[in-house]
Design an enzyme around this catalytic site. Structure first.
Site, mmCIF file in Angstrom:
data_model
loop_
_atom_site.group_PDB
_atom_site.id
_atom_site.type_symbol
_atom_site.label_atom_id
_atom_site.label_comp_id
_atom_site.label_asym_id
_atom_site.label_seq_id
_atom_site.Cartn_x
_atom_site.Cartn_y
_atom_site.Cartn_z
ATOM 1 N N GLU A 173 100.264 92.162 33.956
ATOM 2 C CA GLU A 173 100.053 90.699 33.838
ATOM 3 C C GLU A 173 98.590 90.320 33.641
ATOM 4 O O GLU A 173 98.089 89.379 34.283
ATOM 5 C CB GLU A 173 100.639 89.976 35.059
ATOM 6 C CG GLU A 173 102.149 90.051 35.094
ATOM 7 C CD GLU A 173 102.807 89.142 36.147
ATOM 8 O OE1 GLU A 173 102.113 88.527 36.964
ATOM 9 O OE2 GLU A 173 104.058 89.062 36.125
ATOM 10 N N GLU A 292 109.695 93.171 34.741
ATOM 11 C CA GLU A 292 109.893 92.368 35.961
ATOM 12 C C GLU A 292 110.834 91.236 35.603
ATOM 13 O O GLU A 292 110.535 90.456 34.689
ATOM 14 C CB GLU A 292 108.580 91.790 36.499
ATOM 15 C CG GLU A 292 107.696 92.792 37.204
ATOM 16 C CD GLU A 292 106.475 92.150 37.853
ATOM 17 O OE1 GLU A 292 106.588 91.021 38.356
ATOM 18 O OE2 GLU A 292 105.409 92.801 37.823
HETATM 19 O O1 AHR Z 1 107.068 90.847 41.766
HETATM 20 C C1 AHR Z 1 106.115 90.006 42.354
HETATM 21 C C2 AHR Z 1 104.903 89.745 41.478
HETATM 22 O O2 AHR Z 1 105.282 88.930 40.405
HETATM 23 C C3 AHR Z 1 104.263 90.944 40.805
HETATM 24 O O3 AHR Z 1 103.323 91.584 41.592
HETATM 25 C C4 AHR Z 1 103.575 90.323 39.633
HETATM 26 O O4 AHR Z 1 103.420 91.228 38.573
HETATM 27 C C5 AHR Z 1 104.433 89.122 39.299
HETATM 28 O O5 AHR Z 1 103.669 87.978 39.104
#
Ligand code: AHR
Length: 511
Positions: A173, A292
């Site tokens: 990210e 994610e």
């Molecule tokens: O999964 C929780 C968080 O969400 C992770 O660390 C991040 O990559 C995302 O913003």
């Protein structure tokens, strides 16, 4: 009664099910590692501190690949802190989650745990505060057989054999201003290109994931992927996508339709990636890693379990974002998995975030029990049964109107055909809040035999869509048999209760 007609044609397939679609994520965040998968001294822990009760549920859930060690955490992490004698490892401040990291669990522990869990490792390198050197050194430490300082250090630390980690994330990210070491697309694109190149000089067989957008409403979405890939197309194999969804202001109809947003996100990234391919005259395809995704209720920062609640001071593995998932959340998770599977020709990896405690399908208590959340079930069944070929489903469903996404199919589906074991599996959701759905499936090109599995997510207490599984209340939400599934020739018919997720598997042979 809602009506839906689904047509599946034996030779109308999208390709092999990418088994890495059923991935998960372990981050050093909250209680995912500590008191989640790892808790020395717990009555169920083995000699290495791995909780066997949690491990048993992980195996039942069936993730194929697990991303580690972050997430936002990785952007400030020194991998060297997590190797070597545990009593010599440094305690550090983790700025990402405003916590203290003991480093009692690190790379070797994760490799050992992954072997027990039977999962592939997807390792992320720190491209926030660190760069090319730390990334290539971690590949050498992990994958080089021996005879160099770093590979011999791995041996000295207890692993004679290389870890042979194939899948690597080039940071996390980095498009987000919240990220430690946030970068512009140009800065990140060049760094990913050079880090990827140097990592591949050490091990040419690795696969690399470039950071894409943190969600589809980022101001830089689209431009970010275009710029990053313009620099790094030749070096990378995948670009990442992240997305979290929640029910806003009681708008359950839009929430139930969030797979429409996932479809849009995936299709937009495919277009951008392919535009870079065309402009750069590249022959290879870069695919997508949705590394994610989940339902996540993002509450106010003053809430106790929210990250960055600095008023709480520097805590060690505090409770962070331990969402209790209800029946509606599980149905949405089922439809998100459907979206991923329907795009399996380009989405080759996906990781539900996270595995234990932190927005997770599995919960555990320190010195206490572990249990399955509602969202466990669609994941577990799809990870088990979605094998072989993805069938393209033609769906003619009644629709409903949603505020965010307009007209949406009430019935959502994905389907697979495993010729080796002679089964077609259908994963279906009825998004209708009140009406049951009559579903008529035509399986063209198949001789349909026995119904080998038919299960529906149980909605306890009549129609309580807010039911959850809790420590006190036990596992109320689970699967029950779906009765009344009939086969007539090559047609399958069943009725789905209002607001449900179901799996139906039938034996088939070629017609
Ligand atoms: O999964 C929780 C968080 O969400 C992770 O660390 C991040 O990559 C995302 O913003």
């Amino acid at each position: 009664m809602t009506n839906a007609r689904i047509t599946l044609v034996r030779d109308f397939t999208l390709g092999e099910v990418p088994r890495r679609l059923f991935g998960s994520f372990v981050e050093h965040m909250g209680r995912c590692v500590y008191t989640g998968i790892f808790e020395p001294g717990h009555p169920e822990a083995d000699e290495k501190g791995f909780r066997q009760d949690v491990l048993k549920l992980v195996k039942e859930l069936g993730p194929t690949v697990v991303r580690y060690p972050g997430g936002n955490f990785v952007s400030g992490y020194n991998w060297e802190d997590g190797v070597g004698p545990v009593d010599k490892r440094p305690r550090r401040l983790d700025g990402a989650w405003h916590t203290v990291e003991s480093n009692a669990f690190g790379l070797h522990e994760f490799v050992d745990w992954s072997r027990l869990a039977g999962t592939e490792i997807m390792e992320a390198v720190n491209l926030g505060t660190r760069g090319v050197d730390a990334a290539r050194e971690l590949v050498e430490y992990s994958n080089h057989p021996g005879g160099t300082y770093l590979s011999d250090l791995r041996k000295q630390n207890g692993s004679a054999e290389p870890f042979d980690i194939k899948l690597w994330c080039l940071g996390n990210e980095l498009d987000g201003p919240w990220q430690i070491g946030h970068k512009t697309a140009h800065e990140y694109g060049r760094l990913a290109q050079e880090a990827g190149k140097a990592m591949r000089f050490v091990d040419p067989d690795i696969e690399l994931v470039a950071v894409g957008s943190s969600h589809s409403s980022m101001p830089t979405f689209g431009e970010w992927e275009h710029t990053v890939l313009t620099h790094a197309y030749d070096e990378v194999d995948y670009v990442s996508l992240h997305a979290y969804y929640q029910e806003d202001d009681g708008d359950v109809k839009s929430f139930l339709a969030t797979a429409v947003d996932m479809d849009y996100f995936i299709e937009s990234v495919v277009s951008t990636v392919d535009a870079v391919r065309a402009a750069g005259k590249h022959s290879k395809h870069v695919n997508l890693s949705f590394d994610e995704w989940n339902v996540w209720y993002q509450r106010g920062l003053d809430t106790d379990d929210q990250p960055h609640n600095v008023s709480k001071g520097w805590r060690e593995h505090p409770r962070l974002i331990e969402d209790a998932y209800n029946v509606t959340d599980a149905i949405v998770v089922g439809t998100l998995l459907n979206s991923l599977l329907r795009h399996g020709d380009r989405v080759k990896i996906a990781n539900q975030a996270q595995l234990v405690n932190v927005i997770a399908p599995i919960r555990s208590e320190e010195n206490g029990p572990a249990w399955r959340q509602s969202i466990f079930w669609p994941f577990a069944r799809m990870a088990e049964l979605a094998r072989g070929q993805i069938l393209r489903a033609s769906v003619d469903s009644d629709k409903y109107e949603s505020a965010k996404f307009g007209d949406v199919d009430v019935v959502d589906v994905s389907a697979t055909w495993d010729e080796d074991n002679g089964r077609v599996a259908l994963f279906v959701a009825n998004r209708g809040l009140d009406e049951p759905a009559d579903v008529d499936v035509s399986l063209s090109g198949f001789v349909v035999g026995r119904v080998s599995r038919a299960e529906v997510l149980r909605v306890p207490n009549g129609k309580d869509r807010f039911a959850t599984n809790t420590l006190e209340g036990g596992e109320q939400v689970g699967l029950s048999p779906l009765t009344g599934v009939t086969v007539t020739g090559s047609r399958l018919r069943f009725t789905l209760p209002a607001l449900c997720w179901a799996v139906i598997e039938v034996e088939v042979t070629r017609a």
